[in-house]
Write an enzyme that holds these catalytic residues in place. Sequence first.
Site, PDB file in Angstrom:
ATOM      1  N   TYR A   1       0.845  -1.200   0.000  1.00 20.75           N
ATOM      2  CA  TYR A   1       0.000   0.000   0.000  1.00 20.75           C
ATOM      3  C   TYR A   1       0.878   1.247   0.000  1.00 20.75           C
ATOM      4  O   TYR A   1       0.731   2.130  -0.850  1.00 20.75           O
ATOM      5  CB  TYR A   1      -0.885  -0.035   1.241  1.00 20.75           C
ATOM      6  CG  TYR A   1      -1.708   1.192   1.522  1.00 20.75           C
ATOM      7  CD1 TYR A   1      -1.522   1.919   2.688  1.00 20.75           C
ATOM      8  CD2 TYR A   1      -2.703   1.603   0.645  1.00 20.75           C
ATOM      9  CE1 TYR A   1      -2.305   3.031   2.965  1.00 20.75           C
ATOM     10  CE2 TYR A   1      -3.493   2.705   0.922  1.00 20.75           C
ATOM     11  CZ  TYR A   1      -3.280   3.409   2.092  1.00 20.75           C
ATOM     12  OH  TYR A   1      -4.054   4.511   2.371  1.00 20.75           O
TER      13      TYR A   1
ATOM     14  N   ILE B   1      -8.409   8.318   8.558  1.00 16.94           N
ATOM     15  CA  ILE B   1      -9.638   9.108   8.424  1.00 16.94           C
ATOM     16  C   ILE B   1     -10.761   8.422   9.199  1.00 16.94           C
ATOM     17  O   ILE B   1     -11.009   7.229   9.028  1.00 16.94           O
ATOM     18  CB  ILE B   1     -10.031   9.296   6.950  1.00 16.94           C
ATOM     19  CG1 ILE B   1      -8.894   9.982   6.190  1.00 16.94           C
ATOM     20  CG2 ILE B   1     -11.330  10.080   6.820  1.00 16.94           C
ATOM     21  CD1 ILE B   1      -8.458  11.334   6.741  1.00 16.94           C
TER      22      ILE B   1
HETATM   23  C1  VAH Z   1      -4.955   2.410   6.551  1.00 14.49           C
HETATM   24  N1  VAH Z   1      -6.782   3.978   6.958  1.00 14.49           N
HETATM   25  O1  VAH Z   1      -4.942   2.250   7.778  1.00 14.49           O
HETATM   26  C2  VAH Z   1      -5.728   3.632   6.011  1.00 14.49           C
HETATM   27  C3  VAH Z   1      -4.835   4.805   5.913  1.00 14.49           C
HETATM   28  C4  VAH Z   1      -3.540   6.326   7.243  1.00 14.49           C
HETATM   29  C5  VAH Z   1      -3.828   4.923   7.000  1.00 14.49           C
HETATM   30  O2  VAH Z   1      -4.254   4.955   4.695  1.00 14.49           O
HETATM   31  O3  VAH Z   1      -4.404   1.673   5.771  1.00 14.49           O
END
Ligand code: VAH
Length: 319
Positions: free
Chosen positions: A139, A169
């Site tokens: 990611y 978020i």
């Molecule tokens: C995650 N909520 O936990 C998402 C985000 C800031 C983290 O990108 O993967």
Amino acid sequence: RQNSWWNSQDSNDLPTAENPRILITENVILSDIKKAPPEVYRSGPFVYADVLDYKNLRELVVNNRITWLVHYSALLSAVGEANVALARKINITGLHNVLDLALESCLRLFVPSTIGAFGPSSPRDPAPDLCVQRPRTIYGVSKVHGELMGEYLHHRYGLDFRCLRYPGIISANTQPGGGTTDYAVQIFHDALSTGHHECYLRADTRLPMMHIGDCHRATVEFMQAPECQLSLRTYNIAAMSFTPEEVATEIRKQLPHLKVTYNPDSVRQTIADSWPVRFDDSNAQRDWGWKSTYGLEELVSDMLSSIRDKKTNAGLPVS
Ligand code: VAH
């Protein structure tokens, strides 16, 4: 994989902080590969769009005279580690489709990045806009790739690429989606149902977080910012940083019975320990006037009242 497609003919059509309603009127088309909740259909046009189907995307842009593409489709951190091949397809191949389409159709493009774009060798407290980024998740790697590709196409071909690195978020309107910060959404639902939350992170794990209202407003204000004000194409935005114990303590001011047990899971704890503790968003504050409005107290009050209202409207019991 939800995206937003805006056919605003000029910046006057863009939503303003005073008038976010444009955000959900005929000027904006929301898309996904799966059905949305009923309230989303009531807010404006909603269509099928698959970021892996270039022809489908091009048809949507041509048929609706799209000018802005807000590209949210991605597998988040934890779910991406469980399916790296799919995360690479959606987060990288899907991104390249969107970048190619933006160049071909002269779209203006907003793509979010994340605290997950940093890694254990990055400065963590705070993390500045420009520093070493060696994330340890597919990611994060895909988001750094998106930042670099977007900035390259901006400097090489003039693409109006804009990117904000979002904290975790927090919204009452969406269920946790396979992220590492999701505990900070689930804890509110648990507090108003079972009264017990089992947290998959250690009690002292501090992460940057933001209320969805600030996230939307930051995105709209950044999209509206005059080009001449932007010294960067990718900015950190910050609001607050808290630990599971701190948010639990704030919730207990309204729901004293909340019980939290900690059962760290190694995958998400390792991810969280590699992310920034706090964001330095001084460039966003200076260049385009970013300022958050929700702190932890306001976040907790709004989340509890919003979830209570949704449960009441759905005829569900509220503890
Ligand atoms: C995650 N909520 O936990 C998402 C985000 C800031 C983290 O990108 O993967």
